[in-house]
Motif scaffolding. Structure first.
Motif, PDB file in Angstrom:
ATOM      1  N   GLY A  95       0.793  -1.223   0.000  1.00 50.26           N
ATOM      2  CA  GLY A  95       0.000   0.000   0.000  1.00 50.26           C
ATOM      3  C   GLY A  95       0.823   1.269   0.000  1.00 50.26           C
ATOM      4  O   GLY A  95       0.549   2.211  -0.759  1.00 50.26           O
ATOM      5  N   LEU A  96       1.856   1.316   0.842  1.00 54.04           N
ATOM      6  CA  LEU A  96       2.684   2.515   0.907  1.00 54.04           C
ATOM      7  C   LEU A  96       3.456   2.712  -0.391  1.00 54.04           C
ATOM      8  O   LEU A  96       3.543   3.830  -0.920  1.00 54.04           O
ATOM      9  CB  LEU A  96       3.655   2.431   2.086  1.00 54.04           C
ATOM     10  CG  LEU A  96       4.591   3.640   2.245  1.00 54.04           C
ATOM     11  CD1 LEU A  96       3.798   4.906   2.546  1.00 54.04           C
ATOM     12  CD2 LEU A  96       5.631   3.388   3.342  1.00 54.04           C
TER      13      LEU A  96
ATOM     14  N   SER B 222       1.320   4.232  -3.142  1.00 58.99           N
ATOM     15  CA  SER B 222       1.061   5.652  -2.911  1.00 58.99           C
ATOM     16  C   SER B 222       2.294   6.499  -3.212  1.00 58.99           C
ATOM     17  O   SER B 222       2.191   7.576  -3.802  1.00 58.99           O
ATOM     18  CB  SER B 222       0.617   5.885  -1.465  1.00 58.99           C
ATOM     19  OG  SER B 222      -0.605   5.228  -1.195  1.00 58.99           O
TER      20      SER B 222
ATOM     21  N   THR C   3       3.487   7.322  -7.291  1.00 60.28           N
ATOM     22  CA  THR C   3       3.004   8.479  -8.060  1.00 60.28           C
ATOM     23  C   THR C   3       3.357   9.793  -7.382  1.00 60.28           C
ATOM     24  O   THR C   3       3.414  10.826  -8.045  1.00 60.28           O
ATOM     25  CB  THR C   3       1.481   8.392  -8.245  1.00 60.28           C
ATOM     26  OG1 THR C   3       0.841   8.221  -6.966  1.00 60.28           O
ATOM     27  CG2 THR C   3       1.119   7.214  -9.142  1.00 60.28           C
ATOM     28  N   LEU C   4       3.607   9.747  -6.082  1.00 62.38           N
ATOM     29  CA  LEU C   4       3.992  10.970  -5.368  1.00 62.38           C
ATOM     30  C   LEU C   4       5.425  11.368  -5.696  1.00 62.38           C
ATOM     31  O   LEU C   4       5.765  12.553  -5.749  1.00 62.38           O
ATOM     32  CB  LEU C   4       3.842  10.746  -3.858  1.00 62.38           C
ATOM     33  CG  LEU C   4       3.985  11.968  -2.944  1.00 62.38           C
ATOM     34  CD1 LEU C   4       2.920  13.019  -3.270  1.00 62.38           C
ATOM     35  CD2 LEU C   4       3.873  11.538  -1.483  1.00 62.38           C
TER      36      LEU C   4
ATOM     37  N   TYR D 139       3.993   3.834 -12.427  1.00 60.66           N
ATOM     38  CA  TYR D 139       4.389   2.704 -11.580  1.00 60.66           C
ATOM     39  C   TYR D 139       5.599   1.943 -12.123  1.00 60.66           C
ATOM     40  O   TYR D 139       5.861   0.817 -11.700  1.00 60.66           O
ATOM     41  CB  TYR D 139       3.206   1.740 -11.371  1.00 60.66           C
ATOM     42  CG  TYR D 139       2.017   2.419 -10.756  1.00 60.66           C
ATOM     43  CD1 TYR D 139       1.997   2.732  -9.401  1.00 60.66           C
ATOM     44  CD2 TYR D 139       0.922   2.790 -11.538  1.00 60.66           C
ATOM     45  CE1 TYR D 139       0.909   3.384  -8.836  1.00 60.66           C
ATOM     46  CE2 TYR D 139      -0.169   3.442 -10.986  1.00 60.66           C
ATOM     47  CZ  TYR D 139      -0.168   3.735  -9.633  1.00 60.66           C
ATOM     48  OH  TYR D 139      -1.244   4.385  -9.078  1.00 60.66           O
TER      49      TYR D 139
ATOM     50  N   LEU E 157       1.453   9.955   5.048  1.00 59.72           N
ATOM     51  CA  LEU E 157       1.008   8.671   4.519  1.00 59.72           C
ATOM     52  C   LEU E 157       1.286   7.498   5.465  1.00 59.72           C
ATOM     53  O   LEU E 157       0.709   6.421   5.300  1.00 59.72           O
ATOM     54  CB  LEU E 157       1.693   8.382   3.181  1.00 59.72           C
ATOM     55  CG  LEU E 157       1.309   9.245   1.985  1.00 59.72           C
ATOM     56  CD1 LEU E 157       2.210   8.903   0.803  1.00 59.72           C
ATOM     57  CD2 LEU E 157      -0.153   9.026   1.614  1.00 59.72           C
TER      58      LEU E 157
ATOM     59  N   SER F 122      -1.798   5.892   6.994  1.00 60.87           N
ATOM     60  CA  SER F 122      -3.013   5.709   6.197  1.00 60.87           C
ATOM     61  C   SER F 122      -2.823   4.916   4.916  1.00 60.87           C
ATOM     62  O   SER F 122      -3.799   4.390   4.363  1.00 60.87           O
ATOM     63  CB  SER F 122      -3.608   7.076   5.833  1.00 60.87           C
ATOM     64  OG  SER F 122      -2.695   7.824   5.032  1.00 60.87           O
ATOM     65  N   ALA F 123      -1.614   4.795   4.414  1.00 55.05           N
ATOM     66  CA  ALA F 123      -1.400   4.178   3.105  1.00 55.05           C
ATOM     67  C   ALA F 123      -1.344   2.659   3.151  1.00 55.05           C
ATOM     68  O   ALA F 123      -1.648   2.000   2.157  1.00 55.05           O
ATOM     69  CB  ALA F 123      -0.116   4.708   2.464  1.00 55.05           C
ATOM     70  N   THR F 124      -0.963   2.088   4.278  1.00 52.63           N
ATOM     71  CA  THR F 124      -0.811   0.638   4.345  1.00 52.63           C
ATOM     72  C   THR F 124      -2.105  -0.043   4.782  1.00 52.63           C
ATOM     73  O   THR F 124      -2.972   0.566   5.423  1.00 52.63           O
ATOM     74  CB  THR F 124       0.301   0.230   5.332  1.00 52.63           C
ATOM     75  OG1 THR F 124      -0.131   0.533   6.669  1.00 52.63           O
ATOM     76  CG2 THR F 124       1.584   0.980   5.040  1.00 52.63           C
TER      77      THR F 124
ATOM     78  N   GLN G  66      -4.825   1.168   7.722  1.00 51.86           N
ATOM     79  CA  GLN G  66      -6.256   1.298   7.452  1.00 51.86           C
ATOM     80  C   GLN G  66      -7.072   0.443   8.418  1.00 51.86           C
ATOM     81  O   GLN G  66      -8.157   0.828   8.857  1.00 51.86           O
ATOM     82  CB  GLN G  66      -6.539   0.918   6.006  1.00 51.86           C
ATOM     83  CG  GLN G  66      -5.920   1.883   4.995  1.00 51.86           C
ATOM     84  CD  GLN G  66      -5.858   1.324   3.593  1.00 51.86           C
ATOM     85  OE1 GLN G  66      -6.469   0.293   3.291  1.00 51.86           O
ATOM     86  NE2 GLN G  66      -5.119   1.980   2.723  1.00 51.86           N
TER      87      GLN G  66
END
Length: 227
Positions: A78-79, A82, A85-86, A120, A194, A197-199, A203
């Motif tokens: 997940g991280l 995110s 693209t950042l 990606y 992040l 919240s990203a992983t 969540q």
């Protein structure tokens, strides 16, 4: 894997792999011997295998195009997704010990590359034991960021040697990290937001109304050294 099985593991609605086909135990024993290829040294790490649209097998990897972010125990990625693209110009890699979870992240990245042309390409994953092989992947002061999100705390004293954060291992992590950020750089860093919240684990904590506690460690360079 037969073609029908491959199609079954991919969601028709999202085009991404279905996580239920890649379930694995929550934790693996980092002290056990696992059999997977490990580069002899960082110079032997095959960038063309992980980032085929950026490198070919004959490319000479220069200092500006080496991996800079490493997510240790990346889970389901997940991280990484995110961050990809950042920071589209930054090469990053997830390091995961569990084979099924690693395979899921690989398929997830491949699917995202297909459905999002040009994106990606800067992210990848490798199955490895980070507690044993960090020096095989990264040179001195190569990384700008390392992530250790929701690691197993191993509360029992007899299991403290399984902790991914320990005084001995901190020496290795410090070796591959670039010198510390300034306070101003840290405050402006978008990654910090992040971390909780990203992983998938983050969540889950949020859904259950739990709390997360962040710690940012920075490599400090003695005044008589420059790297």
């Amino acid at each position: 894997m037969p073609e029908t099985e491959v199609k079954a593991t991919i969601s028709k609605s999202t085009g991404l792999p279905r996580k239920r086909f890649y379930r694995a135990r929550a934790h693996s024993n980092p002290l056990s011997d696992s059999h997977f290829p490990v580069p002899i040294s960082p110079s032997q790490f095959d960038y063309s295998l992980h980032y085929p649209q950026i490198f070919t097998s004959t490319d000479q990897v220069d200092g500006s195009r080496k991996v800079q972010f490493a997510d240790i125990g990346c889970g389901f990625g997940g991280l990484l997704i995110s961050l990809s693209t950042l920071f589209p110009e930054t090469l990053m890699i997830g390091m995961e010990l569990r084979d099924k979870v690693t395979e899921y992240v690989k398929e997830r990245i491949l699917s995202l590359r297909v459905t999002n042309p040009g994106q990606y390409q800067n992210v990848s994953v490798v199955r490895t034991n980070s507690m044993k092989y960090i020096p095989n992947y990264f040179e001195k002061a190569q990384l700008t960021k390392m992530f250790f999100l929701f690691p197993d705390p191993h509360f029992k004293e007899k299991n403290h040697r399984r902790r991914v954060i320990s005084p001995f291992l901190l020496d290795e992590y410090a070796y591959v990290l670039k010198p510390a950020l300034t306070e101003k750089e840290l405050e402006a860093d978008p990654v910090v937001k992040l971390l909780s919240s990203a992983t998938e684990e983050g969540q889950k904590v949020a859904r259950n109304g739990g709390q997360t506690f962040q710690a940012v460690f920075r490599r400090i360079v003695p005044s008589d050294q420059t790297s």
